[in-house]
Design a protein around this motif. Structure first.
Motif, PDB file in Angstrom:
ATOM      1  N   GLY A 116      27.607 -59.898  39.746  1.00 56.81           N
ATOM      2  CA  GLY A 116      27.246 -59.581  41.122  1.00 56.81           C
ATOM      3  C   GLY A 116      28.295 -58.770  41.851  1.00 56.81           C
ATOM      4  N   ALA A 117      29.515 -58.834  41.405  1.00 53.01           N
ATOM      5  CA  ALA A 117      30.575 -58.075  42.055  1.00 53.01           C
ATOM      6  C   ALA A 117      30.330 -56.575  41.959  1.00 53.01           C
ATOM      7  CB  ALA A 117      31.923 -58.427  41.433  1.00 53.01           C
ATOM      8  N   GLN A 118      29.550 -56.143  40.953  1.00 52.73           N
ATOM      9  CA  GLN A 118      29.226 -54.725  40.797  1.00 52.73           C
ATOM     10  C   GLN A 118      27.825 -54.382  41.307  1.00 52.73           C
ATOM     11  OE1 GLN A 118      30.951 -56.336  38.009  1.00 52.73           O
ATOM     12  NE2 GLN A 118      32.707 -55.497  39.135  1.00 52.73           N
ATOM     13  N   HIS A 119      27.182 -55.325  41.980  1.00 50.73           N
ATOM     14  CA  HIS A 119      25.823 -55.067  42.471  1.00 50.73           C
ATOM     15  C   HIS A 119      25.840 -53.939  43.501  1.00 50.73           C
ATOM     16  CE1 HIS A 119      21.632 -56.048  43.349  1.00 50.73           C
ATOM     17  NE2 HIS A 119      21.920 -55.916  44.622  1.00 50.73           N
ATOM     18  N   ALA A 120      24.960 -52.960  43.330  1.00 49.46           N
ATOM     19  CA  ALA A 120      25.001 -51.763  44.179  1.00 49.46           C
ATOM     20  C   ALA A 120      24.186 -51.896  45.461  1.00 49.46           C
ATOM     21  CB  ALA A 120      24.502 -50.555  43.383  1.00 49.46           C
ATOM     22  N   GLY A 121      23.194 -52.780  45.490  1.00 48.18           N
ATOM     23  CA  GLY A 121      22.310 -52.854  46.643  1.00 48.18           C
ATOM     24  C   GLY A 121      22.753 -53.887  47.658  1.00 48.18           C
ATOM     25  N   PRO A 122      21.985 -54.040  48.735  1.00 45.42           N
ATOM     26  CA  PRO A 122      22.316 -55.019  49.769  1.00 45.42           C
ATOM     27  C   PRO A 122      22.074 -56.442  49.301  1.00 45.42           C
ATOM     28  CG  PRO A 122      20.204 -54.013  50.245  1.00 45.42           C
ATOM     29  CD  PRO A 122      20.758 -53.278  49.070  1.00 45.42           C
ATOM     30  N   LEU A 123      22.800 -57.364  49.910  1.00 43.56           N
ATOM     31  CA  LEU A 123      22.699 -58.780  49.577  1.00 43.56           C
ATOM     32  C   LEU A 123      22.547 -59.603  50.843  1.00 43.56           C
ATOM     33  CD1 LEU A 123      25.654 -58.916  47.020  1.00 43.56           C
ATOM     34  CD2 LEU A 123      23.226 -59.073  46.431  1.00 43.56           C
ATOM     35  N   ALA A 124      22.040 -60.816  50.664  1.00 47.83           N
ATOM     36  CA  ALA A 124      21.950 -61.771  51.765  1.00 47.83           C
ATOM     37  C   ALA A 124      22.656 -63.048  51.347  1.00 47.83           C
ATOM     38  CB  ALA A 124      20.495 -62.068  52.110  1.00 47.83           C
ATOM     39  N   LEU A 125      23.363 -63.670  52.275  1.00 49.78           N
ATOM     40  CA  LEU A 125      23.921 -64.987  51.992  1.00 49.78           C
ATOM     41  C   LEU A 125      22.831 -66.016  52.266  1.00 49.78           C
ATOM     42  CD1 LEU A 125      26.379 -66.643  51.134  1.00 49.78           C
ATOM     43  CD2 LEU A 125      26.919 -66.916  53.560  1.00 49.78           C
ATOM     44  N   VAL A 126      22.389 -66.697  51.215  1.00 52.99           N
ATOM     45  CA  VAL A 126      21.291 -67.661  51.306  1.00 52.99           C
ATOM     46  C   VAL A 126      21.871 -69.065  51.355  1.00 52.99           C
ATOM     47  CG1 VAL A 126      19.229 -68.565  50.174  1.00 52.99           C
ATOM     48  CG2 VAL A 126      19.750 -66.107  50.063  1.00 52.99           C
ATOM     49  N   GLU A 127      21.508 -69.807  52.386  1.00 49.43           N
ATOM     50  CA  GLU A 127      21.977 -71.178  52.552  1.00 49.43           C
ATOM     51  C   GLU A 127      20.868 -72.154  52.201  1.00 49.43           C
ATOM     52  OE1 GLU A 127      24.572 -73.124  55.954  1.00 49.43           O
ATOM     53  OE2 GLU A 127      22.448 -73.187  56.522  1.00 49.43           O
ATOM     54  N   LEU A 128      21.186 -73.123  51.360  1.00 48.15           N
ATOM     55  CA  LEU A 128      20.258 -74.185  50.992  1.00 48.15           C
ATOM     56  C   LEU A 128      20.885 -75.509  51.401  1.00 48.15           C
ATOM     57  CD1 LEU A 128      19.480 -72.830  47.426  1.00 48.15           C
ATOM     58  CD2 LEU A 128      17.953 -72.699  49.400  1.00 48.15           C
ATOM     59  N   GLN A 129      20.334 -76.146  52.426  1.00 51.04           N
ATOM     60  CA  GLN A 129      20.900 -77.390  52.925  1.00 51.04           C
ATOM     61  C   GLN A 129      20.591 -78.541  51.965  1.00 51.04           C
ATOM     62  OE1 GLN A 129      19.699 -78.007  57.013  1.00 51.04           O
ATOM     63  NE2 GLN A 129      20.035 -75.858  57.530  1.00 51.04           N
ATOM     64  N   GLY A 179      14.724 -55.182  36.237  1.00 45.99           N
ATOM     65  CA  GLY A 179      16.087 -55.283  35.745  1.00 45.99           C
ATOM     66  C   GLY A 179      17.100 -55.829  36.728  1.00 45.99           C
ATOM     67  N   MET A 180      16.713 -56.017  37.964  1.00 47.56           N
ATOM     68  CA  MET A 180      17.652 -56.532  38.968  1.00 47.56           C
ATOM     69  C   MET A 180      17.627 -58.060  38.970  1.00 47.56           C
ATOM     70  SD  MET A 180      17.630 -56.035  43.127  1.00 47.56           S
ATOM     71  CE  MET A 180      17.889 -54.260  43.087  1.00 47.56           C
ATOM     72  N   ALA A 181      18.793 -58.673  39.076  1.00 51.62           N
ATOM     73  CA  ALA A 181      18.868 -60.129  39.191  1.00 51.62           C
ATOM     74  C   ALA A 181      18.288 -60.582  40.526  1.00 51.62           C
ATOM     75  CB  ALA A 181      20.319 -60.585  39.075  1.00 51.62           C
ATOM     76  N   THR A 182      17.951 -61.850  40.611  1.00 53.25           N
ATOM     77  CA  THR A 182      17.454 -62.378  41.888  1.00 53.25           C
ATOM     78  C   THR A 182      18.584 -62.843  42.798  1.00 53.25           C
ATOM     79  OG1 THR A 182      17.152 -64.551  40.858  1.00 53.25           O
ATOM     80  CG2 THR A 182      15.213 -63.081  40.978  1.00 53.25           C
ATOM     81  N   HIS A 183      19.676 -63.342  42.195  1.00 48.72           N
ATOM     82  CA  HIS A 183      20.783 -63.852  43.008  1.00 48.72           C
ATOM     83  C   HIS A 183      22.029 -64.017  42.157  1.00 48.72           C
ATOM     84  CE1 HIS A 183      19.013 -67.429  41.146  1.00 48.72           C
ATOM     85  NE2 HIS A 183      20.175 -68.039  41.332  1.00 48.72           N
ATOM     86  N   TYR A 184      23.144 -64.176  42.840  1.00 44.77           N
ATOM     87  CA  TYR A 184      24.426 -64.368  42.177  1.00 44.77           C
ATOM     88  C   TYR A 184      25.157 -65.536  42.826  1.00 44.77           C
ATOM     89  CZ  TYR A 184      23.592 -59.502  40.717  1.00 44.77           C
ATOM     90  OH  TYR A 184      23.054 -58.346  40.214  1.00 44.77           O
ATOM     91  N   ALA A 185      26.081 -66.099  42.073  1.00 44.82           N
ATOM     92  CA  ALA A 185      26.961 -67.127  42.634  1.00 44.82           C
ATOM     93  C   ALA A 185      27.909 -66.498  43.647  1.00 44.82           C
ATOM     94  CB  ALA A 185      27.760 -67.806  41.519  1.00 44.82           C
ATOM     95  N   LEU A 212      17.252 -61.720  54.671  1.00 44.70           N
ATOM     96  CA  LEU A 212      17.077 -60.274  54.558  1.00 44.70           C
ATOM     97  C   LEU A 212      18.350 -59.654  53.983  1.00 44.70           C
ATOM     98  CD1 LEU A 212      15.350 -57.755  55.169  1.00 44.70           C
ATOM     99  CD2 LEU A 212      16.531 -57.625  57.378  1.00 44.70           C
ATOM    100  N   PRO A 213      18.290 -59.001  52.820  1.00 48.87           N
ATOM    101  CA  PRO A 213      19.488 -58.372  52.242  1.00 48.87           C
ATOM    102  C   PRO A 213      20.068 -57.331  53.197  1.00 48.87           C
ATOM    103  CG  PRO A 213      17.749 -58.518  50.608  1.00 48.87           C
ATOM    104  CD  PRO A 213      17.123 -58.870  51.929  1.00 48.87           C
ATOM    105  N   THR A 214      21.340 -57.506  53.546  1.00 48.26           N
ATOM    106  CA  THR A 214      21.950 -56.710  54.602  1.00 48.26           C
ATOM    107  C   THR A 214      23.343 -56.197  54.237  1.00 48.26           C
ATOM    108  OG1 THR A 214      20.750 -58.041  56.244  1.00 48.26           O
ATOM    109  CG2 THR A 214      22.633 -56.753  57.036  1.00 48.26           C
ATOM    110  N   PHE A 215      24.098 -56.987  53.491  1.00 46.97           N
ATOM    111  CA  PHE A 215      25.511 -56.692  53.296  1.00 46.97           C
ATOM    112  C   PHE A 215      25.798 -56.162  51.891  1.00 46.97           C
ATOM    113  CE2 PHE A 215      25.079 -60.458  56.070  1.00 46.97           C
ATOM    114  CZ  PHE A 215      25.614 -59.947  57.250  1.00 46.97           C
ATOM    115  N   SER A 216      26.734 -55.220  51.799  1.00 43.86           N
ATOM    116  CA  SER A 216      27.249 -54.803  50.495  1.00 43.86           C
ATOM    117  C   SER A 216      28.188 -55.879  49.973  1.00 43.86           C
ATOM    118  CB  SER A 216      27.990 -53.478  50.624  1.00 43.86           C
ATOM    119  OG  SER A 216      29.167 -53.655  51.400  1.00 43.86           O
ATOM    120  N   THR A 217      28.490 -55.830  48.678  1.00 43.57           N
ATOM    121  CA  THR A 217      29.427 -56.810  48.128  1.00 43.57           C
ATOM    122  C   THR A 217      30.800 -56.686  48.797  1.00 43.57           C
ATOM    123  OG1 THR A 217      29.943 -55.248  46.341  1.00 43.57           O
ATOM    124  CG2 THR A 217      28.284 -56.937  45.894  1.00 43.57           C
TER     125      THR A 217
END
Length: 354
Positions: free
Chosen positions: A298-311, A254-260, A279-284
């Protein structure tokens, strides 16, 4: 995990004499290149490894020595495992285009139609969406069309005993493939399979989902209930095994893979946000305080997140906020580009379904 080598052939016109001489030389060179490498039975280090493996695993020493001894060096493989040159530009758009394209989407539609019940059952029992499984099998082997033609015993022996020293993590990777060779032989003995028969990728990955031997031993399941596991010919076994692999690597139903994500330039701390990599590290809230605002649900996501960069080559990079499920996809292949290709191919196939 698959690799394709593209060979360019250039036809050059010569005089009749030149063609004749060139043909003879080409035949001679081809013969030299095609000559098989000597078997590993002649290598002291390989036979020492075989003796140690047999003792630790409780396997028949003669069988292990004979099996490893029949493996042969694959001369092109050490070159294939070397990383790309430093500074080589990454391009998400180009990478994506290799996998999210019409041929793969059409093949995914056929595979989904043929295996709809198994995919629905896997989603129900494991909580892994069908589109994620579809994405994995499509990226890995085009739904079984490209499972690799190397003898697995040759690939694993080559990377166990002839891993290139030029690799920055040569010792670590060599040890990894030696463990995989050990797992492969143990699996072959336990299942009664001929260890000289299985074929796979140049790294020794097998079946529709390209499982390494250790993954097969730990995560593969008999999803079709026929009493054996066959990841080459049973699409159901492959589907269930991929789903089980994800659950074993932290997938949350039920968890999304990523958010904008959007940046607040005045407060953006990009280097700090990218430091943990994927590695998911930061809260929203923490991400917002550092100038990266997660959008939508994603603004209500409760778990840790990672900022993913795609060049994107010379263009500005793309960014998403990756969840723990995004991280789980990268456990299949440690690359954010790979994970996004899997996710987007699965979504494209799902969107194309009637």
């Amino acid at each position: 995990m698959t690799s394709r080598t593209v060979k360019a052939i250039f036809l050059i016109a010569f005089s009749a004499l030149s063609i004749s001489v060139t043909a003879k030389n080409d035949h001679k060179n081809h013969t030299a290149k095609a000559a098989p490498a000597p078997p590993y039975a002649k290598r002291v280090d390989a036979m020492r490894f075989a003796d140690d493996l047999a003792e630790r695993r409780g396997l028949e020493r003669a069988w292990v020595r004979r099996t490893i001894g029949q493996a042969r060096l694959l001369r092109e493989v050490p070159r294939l495992v070397l990383p790309p040159p430093k500074g080589a530009p990454k391009n998400w758009a180009a990478y994506r285009a290799r996998f999210v394209e019409p041929v793969r989407i059409r093949a995914g539609l056929r595979f989904w139609q043929d295996n709809a019940q198994a995919l629905a059952r896997a989603e129900r029992e494991y909580g892994v969406p069908a589109e994620i499984i579809i994405g994995i099998l499509g990226v890995e082997t085009l739904y079984g069309q490209h499972m690799g033609g190397y003898r697995v015993i040759d690939a694993l022996a080559t990377l166990s005993f002839d891993f290139p020293d030029a690799h920055p993590r040569a010792a670590e990777r060599r040890a990894f493939f030696q463990r995989e060779l050990e797992q492969f032989l143990t699996l072959m003995k336990r299942t009664g399979m001929d260890p000289l028969g299985p074929r796979g990728s140049y790294a020794g990955a097998m079946g529709l989902g390209q499982f390494m031997p250790s993954s097969w031993a730990r995560w593969a399941v008999d999803f079709d209930g026929d009493g054996r596991i066959d990841l080459w010919r049973s699409a159901q076994d492959a589907i269930g095994s991929v789903a089980n692999y994800f659950v074993g690597h932290g997938w949350t139903a039920g968890m999304a893979t990523h958010y904008a994500v959007e940046f607040d330039a005045a407060h953006l701390q990009l280097d700090e946000l990218l430091a943990p990599d994927i590695l998911p590290t930061f809260s929203t809230a923490r991400m917002a305080a550092m100038g990266a605002q997660v959008q939508g649900e994603g603004a209500q996501h409760a778990g840790p997140l990672a900022l993913v960069e795609l060049q994107n080559g010379g263009l500005p990079p793309s960014y998403v906020a990756g969840t723990e499920n995004f991280y789980a996809v990268t456990r299949y292949n440690w690359s954010s580009y790979y994970a996004m290709a899997v996710i987007e191919l699965g979504r494209a196939v799902a969107a194309a379904r009637p």
